[in-house]
Design a protein around this motif. Structure first.
Motif, short mmCIF file in Angstrom:
data_model
loop_
_atom_site.label_atom_id
_atom_site.label_comp_id
_atom_site.label_asym_id
_atom_site.label_seq_id
_atom_site.Cartn_x
_atom_site.Cartn_y
_atom_site.Cartn_z
N UNK A 1 0.80 -1.21 0.00
CA UNK A 1 0.00 0.00 0.00
C UNK A 1 0.83 1.26 0.00
N UNK A 2 0.18 2.36 0.39
CA UNK A 2 0.71 3.71 0.24
C UNK A 2 1.23 4.22 1.57
N UNK A 3 2.51 4.61 1.57
CA UNK A 3 3.15 5.11 2.78
C UNK A 3 4.01 6.32 2.41
N UNK A 4 4.43 7.07 3.40
CA UNK A 4 5.25 8.24 3.15
C UNK A 4 6.73 7.94 3.25
N UNK A 5 7.56 8.93 2.95
CA UNK A 5 8.99 8.81 3.14
C UNK A 5 9.51 10.06 3.85
N UNK A 6 10.55 9.88 4.65
CA UNK A 6 11.26 10.98 5.27
C UNK A 6 12.62 11.11 4.61
N UNK B 1 5.61 15.43 0.41
CA UNK B 1 5.19 14.47 1.43
C UNK B 1 4.10 13.52 1.00
N UNK B 2 3.81 13.46 -0.31
CA UNK B 2 2.76 12.54 -0.78
C UNK B 2 3.14 11.09 -0.48
N UNK B 3 2.12 10.27 -0.36
CA UNK B 3 2.35 8.85 -0.13
C UNK B 3 2.74 8.16 -1.44
N UNK C 1 11.25 5.08 5.96
CA UNK C 1 9.79 4.95 6.08
C UNK C 1 9.50 4.12 7.32
N UNK C 2 8.35 4.36 7.95
CA UNK C 2 7.97 3.60 9.14
C UNK C 2 6.92 2.55 8.80
N UNK C 3 7.20 1.33 9.24
CA UNK C 3 6.20 0.26 9.18
C UNK C 3 6.50 -0.69 10.34
N UNK C 4 6.02 -0.31 11.50
CA UNK C 4 6.35 -1.05 12.71
C UNK C 4 7.74 -0.73 13.21
N UNK C 5 8.57 -0.20 12.35
CA UNK C 5 9.94 0.19 12.63
C UNK C 5 10.35 1.17 11.54
N UNK D 1 12.42 13.92 11.69
CA UNK D 1 11.46 13.32 10.77
C UNK D 1 10.21 12.83 11.51
N UNK D 2 9.07 13.00 10.87
CA UNK D 2 7.82 12.53 11.46
C UNK D 2 7.59 11.07 11.08
N UNK D 3 6.87 10.37 11.92
CA UNK D 3 6.57 8.97 11.62
C UNK D 3 5.61 8.90 10.44
N UNK D 4 5.96 8.12 9.45
CA UNK D 4 5.08 7.95 8.30
C UNK D 4 4.00 6.94 8.62
N UNK D 5 2.86 7.04 7.92
CA UNK D 5 1.73 6.16 8.19
C UNK D 5 1.18 5.56 6.91
N UNK D 6 0.77 4.31 7.01
CA UNK D 6 0.14 3.63 5.88
C UNK D 6 -1.27 4.17 5.67
N UNK D 7 -1.64 4.32 4.42
CA UNK D 7 -3.01 4.73 4.08
C UNK D 7 -3.89 3.50 3.92
#
Length: 531
Positions: free
Chosen positions: A119-124, A137-139, A162-166, A218-224
């Motif tokens: 899926x769609x997530x962000x990047x720092x 900052x688009x996903x 990118x954040x996904x649990x880590x 950096x802010x924590x990225x989130x899955x859409x």
């Protein structure tokens, strides 16, 4: 001139189409020497780590790639190509990578999140790069089970995380060598902009990276949460390929096949409206000869020219023998669809038969369509389409199947039910429940579940939350909720009341009763993360 390293695996067509969309001409690597001489090389790594490295070795591409990278000639790697820069991967123990970077690619650690990340997530960004010029900052689209860890990447290489649990590495860049874990060619307008930034310099080797790190924390990225448009495609009685929609799986209205539009045009419309993915389900008669299924292959080819989000194809993905006696494996069939523009393959009835056999023996033969495709293309390429219906019982002891206590009692007041799996478009029930099916398929290598519900199909009454939660509790792979959507509020409800990663609808979008834009607005207004 852009040179594409197409070594015969997966959906490289989307990369080719994205480059063409941006106004550039593409030529393919035809020999190892082309890798060295290319002005600008794009290396899309599609498939499992082992299969990618095996194909590179087979074609004599490994040493030229290493030589080009050490010479700091422009290279852009995508997805597994980033992972190939390392010494190896847990996905394919013992298989050597390019060893440009030290360390091993590892599977996502045990978390409460589904793996693969789809899926769609962000990047720092960790440093400035011309490639991310205009990025706001688009996903972006990710699909992977394995990742590079921060401890294995030197700061001089680290471009984004990118954040996904880590926090994991989603981009690396040093000099003229760049690689992304995400797919820019599948990331809509934002991804095309990133790819365009790479290509638009007069010479690719003019792209430079400042050593200055991006300031701030950096802010924590989130899955859409994903909103998916589904197109059931078949021929009508005149032989025209149309998008249709069944009423409890019956696609005829007053004797005629419902015609809700042309598949390529509708897919483009949904992409422009903001759909996160497009799914094609081939429900027509010519699925019996999928290798000669030219209409659906053409649909994928034409759609991928203008739709830059993931495409899934389902219907007829199985081994078969054609009328001339020639045998084809499931992998042969899937490969044709991948080469035509599909990113994922959806398996329905064949998955039921495979699960039944696996439950009997407990043996992974390697011959099932799930195993064959997963081994070569990775688990993320295999979607299992489940078509269950409720079977009510008065007591859980009345059946050997996995039951739930339901808030929707049966016709005789039964408080329990199990979900019977069906095949052949819902026409035939099997002695197999939904939990048995999805658990078996996950064990065999599937990476995602498309969870339909015959009882809800065409009702516009909302998703079956009990079914979704029942299945989610049984697997650790992503689940797409399907069947029953009748309003934007139903999408809000399914994401609030279940842990489904995505929700799919068909008829309400085709008939313009609800738009994808309306759904996205409703989700955002109710605090659901969206793209």
């Amino acid at each position: 001139m852009i040179t594409l390293l197409d070594y015969g695996a997966g959906n490289v067509r989307s990369v080719r189409n994205a480059i063409g969309k941006l106004g550039y001409t593409v030529q393919d690597v035809k020999s190892p020497a082309d890798i060295i001489s290319a002005e600008c090389l794009i290396f899309p790594g599609v498939g499992s780590y082992g299969s990618v490295m095996e194909r590179l070795q087979r074609d004599g591409f490994v040493e030229p790639l290493i030589e080009r990278i050490h010479a700091d000639k422009p290279v852009l790697g995508i997805c597994v190509a980033l992972q190939a820069l390392f010494e190896g991967s847990e996905e394919s123990p013992g298989v050597a990578g390019l060893s440009i970077l030290k360390g091993q690619i590892k599977r996502f650690a045990e978390t409460n999140l589904s793996v693969p990340q789809i899926g769609w997530n962000g990047v720092n960004l960790h440093k400035q790069s011309a490639i991310f010029s205009g990025y706001n900052g688009e996903k972006l689209y990710f699909v992977h089970s394995y990742r590079a860890t921060l401890e294995d990447v030197d700061q001089e290489w680290l471009l984004s995380t990118t954040n996904y649990g880590e926090e994991f590495v989603s981009g690396v860049q040093k000099g003229n060598v760049t690689a992304f874990q995400f797919h820019p060619e599948k990331s809509g307008t934002a991804g095309l902009n990133i790819l365009g930034n790479y290509l638009k310099s007069e010479r690719a080797d003019t792209i430079t990276v400042s050593a200055k790190e991006i300031s701030g924390n950096p802010q924590e990225t989130k899955m859409a949460k994903r909103v998916i448009a589904c197109l059931d495609v078949r021929t009508n009685d005149n032989g025209d390929l149309v998008v249709t929609k069944g009423d409890q799986y019956d696609v005829r209205d007053k004797g005629e096949v419902r015609n809700l539009g042309k598949p390529v045009e509708l897919a483009k419309r949904y992409y422009e409206e903001g759909a996160d993915e497009i799914t094609f389900l081939n429900i027509t008669g010519f699925r019996d000869f999928p290798m000669e299924d030219q209409p659906m292959l053409e649909v994928l080819q034409r759609t991928s020219e203008n739709v830059f989000v993931p495409l899934t194809i389902g219907g007829g993905i199985r081994a078969f023998t054609d009328t001339n006696g020639k045998e084809y494996t499931s992998l042969d069939v899937a490969s044709e669809y991948f080469r035509s523009g599909a990113d994922k393959i959806s398996i329905g009835s064949d998955a039921c038969y495979t699960a039944e056999e696996y439950l009997k023996t407990g043996i992974k033969t390697g011959r099932s369509s799930i195993e064959q495709i997963s081994i070569v293309y990775g688990a993320q390429a295999v979607v299992i389409s489940v078509d269950p219906r409720r079977v009510y019982v008065k007591d859980p002891e009345d059946t050997d199947h996995n039951t739930i206590k339901t808030i929707v009692p049966g016709p005789e007041g039964e408080e329990y039910c199990w979900y019977q799996c069906t095949v052949k478009g819902g026409r035939e029930g099997r002695d197999l429940d939904a939990v048995q099916l999805v658990s078996s398929c996950e064990a065999l290598g599937a990476g995602e579940i498309l969870l339909n519900c015959i009882d809800k199909d065409g009702t516009n009454s909302g998703f079956d939350f009990e079914l979704i939660n029942h299945v989610k509790s049984a697997v650790s792979i992503p689940v797409i909720a399907s069947s029953g959507a009748g309003s934007a509020a139903h999408f809000v409800d399914v994401f609030k009341k279940t842990d489904a990663e995505a929700a799919l609808a068909a008829g309400i979008f085709h008939r313009k009763e609800v738009s994808i834009a309306e759904v996205k607005v409703a989700l955002k207004d109710n605090g659901v993360e969206t793209r």
